[in-house]
Design an enzyme around this catalytic site. Sequence first.
Site, PDB file in Angstrom:
ATOM      1  N   LEU A  92       8.982  -3.740  11.573  1.00  0.00           N
ATOM      2  CA  LEU A  92       8.839  -2.649  10.620  1.00  0.00           C
ATOM      3  C   LEU A  92       7.398  -2.547  10.133  1.00  0.00           C
ATOM      4  O   LEU A  92       6.772  -3.546   9.777  1.00  0.00           O
ATOM      5  CB  LEU A  92       9.758  -2.865   9.418  1.00  0.00           C
ATOM      6  N   GLY A 135       4.817 -10.572   3.566  1.00  0.00           N
ATOM      7  CA  GLY A 135       5.552 -10.623   4.820  1.00  0.00           C
ATOM      8  C   GLY A 135       4.838 -11.440   5.877  1.00  0.00           C
ATOM      9  O   GLY A 135       3.602 -11.429   5.972  1.00  0.00           O
ATOM     10  N   HIS A 158       9.270   0.634   3.078  1.00  0.00           N
ATOM     11  CA  HIS A 158      10.368   0.668   4.045  1.00  0.00           C
ATOM     12  C   HIS A 158      11.228  -0.571   3.822  1.00  0.00           C
ATOM     13  O   HIS A 158      11.032  -1.321   2.847  1.00  0.00           O
ATOM     14  CB  HIS A 158       9.844   0.753   5.474  1.00  0.00           C
ATOM     15  N   GLU A 159      12.165  -0.803   4.720  1.00  0.00           N
ATOM     16  CA  GLU A 159      13.108  -1.904   4.534  1.00  0.00           C
ATOM     17  C   GLU A 159      12.421  -3.266   4.491  1.00  0.00           C
ATOM     18  O   GLU A 159      12.896  -4.196   3.835  1.00  0.00           O
ATOM     19  CB  GLU A 159      14.164  -1.877   5.642  1.00  0.00           C
ATOM     20  N   VAL A 188      10.761  -8.357   9.175  1.00  0.00           N
ATOM     21  CA  VAL A 188      11.961  -7.531   9.303  1.00  0.00           C
ATOM     22  C   VAL A 188      11.771  -6.612  10.511  1.00  0.00           C
ATOM     23  O   VAL A 188      10.712  -5.975  10.660  1.00  0.00           O
ATOM     24  CB  VAL A 188      12.208  -6.707   8.027  1.00  0.00           C
ATOM     25  N   HIS A 224       9.542  -3.922   3.030  1.00  0.00           N
ATOM     26  CA  HIS A 224       9.127  -4.087   1.637  1.00  0.00           C
ATOM     27  C   HIS A 224      10.342  -4.356   0.743  1.00  0.00           C
ATOM     28  O   HIS A 224      10.287  -5.195  -0.159  1.00  0.00           O
ATOM     29  CB  HIS A 224       8.408  -2.829   1.132  1.00  0.00           C
ATOM     30  N   LYS A 260       4.882 -10.785   8.950  1.00  0.00           N
ATOM     31  CA  LYS A 260       4.342  -9.930  10.020  1.00  0.00           C
ATOM     32  C   LYS A 260       2.821  -9.961  10.004  1.00  0.00           C
ATOM     33  O   LYS A 260       2.181  -9.949  11.051  1.00  0.00           O
ATOM     34  CB  LYS A 260       4.851  -8.493   9.888  1.00  0.00           C
ATOM     35  N   GLN A 316      -3.121 -12.682   7.473  1.00  0.00           N
ATOM     36  CA  GLN A 316      -3.319 -12.317   6.071  1.00  0.00           C
ATOM     37  C   GLN A 316      -2.615 -13.309   5.146  1.00  0.00           C
ATOM     38  O   GLN A 316      -3.186 -13.772   4.152  1.00  0.00           O
ATOM     39  CB  GLN A 316      -2.789 -10.905   5.830  1.00  0.00           C
ATOM     40  N   MET A 364       0.837  -1.196   0.000  1.00  0.00           N
ATOM     41  CA  MET A 364       0.000   0.000   0.000  1.00  0.00           C
ATOM     42  C   MET A 364       0.875   1.250   0.000  1.00  0.00           C
ATOM     43  O   MET A 364       0.440   2.334   0.392  1.00  0.00           O
ATOM     44  CB  MET A 364      -0.955   0.007   1.191  1.00  0.00           C
TER      45      MET A 364
END
Length: 288
Positions: free
Chosen positions: A185, A148, A31-32, A177, A34, A150, A154, A27
């Site tokens: 992150l 990811g 950041h790192e 990450v 991604h 995280k 999902q 979206m």
Amino acid sequence: MTPQLIRTAKELHSLPRGGRRAVVMTMGALHEGHATLVREARRLVGPEGQVVVTVFVNPLQFGAGEDLDRYPRTLDADLAIAAEADADFVFAPSVDEVYPGGEPQVRITAGPMGERLEGASRPGHFDGVLTVVGKLLHLTLPDVALFGQKDAQQLALIRRMARDLNFPVDIVGVPTVREGDNLALSSRNRYLSDADRATALELSRALLTAGASAGEGPAPVRRSAMVILDSAARMEPPLRLDYLALVDPSDFTEVPDDYSGEAILAVAAKVGTTRLIDNIPLTVGAAR
């Protein structure tokens, strides 16, 4: 080299196809985390393949009172990060391009797994996620799509959708990450003040501390995490816990106290006005 910016499906479908294609869906506000996904996508498809990064703030996955309007839009910076991570294309369509004629009447429903944890806290959220992921898979036609870990629930739902609906794509999860202080992150981290961040760090501390008890079984894992989270609720600003759950990765149901095997310890909480999620994978009960 700066990746080619593409705005329409017509442009995307006119691209010459070379090698395997990987897609990383975002979206924006890259950041790192991604960038790690993009680098892994490049590794998987090789120098002859194509890496497509999608940048689209999906209105369907935001509920009433959530941060759709204030969600950061940073396309120029996103292009720079995509370039550094070796993406070939950035597909940044408008809402009208993705949803011509307005919000779709037909959507993908996440089912029972989508009603738990994040789904219970954010009704309809995963229906919106799966609908846009399904559409973007059709639009980008990748061989592999990377997400990811995280966002573990999902990721599990996307894998289930791909399997249940026969999407011809490999779904790859990439480990979370973290920043140097162990905060996962997230694009939302930019909303945290210094005091907010100090409280937010208790999320990862709770997970990592609880992980050390994994061999003793589910009950000690939950207990260890709650000691830290209860203390964080008395900090200033306080951590306002939404849920802490130790779940079966296959369906995100809570595991019983006599469970042994793979699990995910997941947490969600608000610090100030910012809602954060985090999780770690565990093997519980191995020491018994």
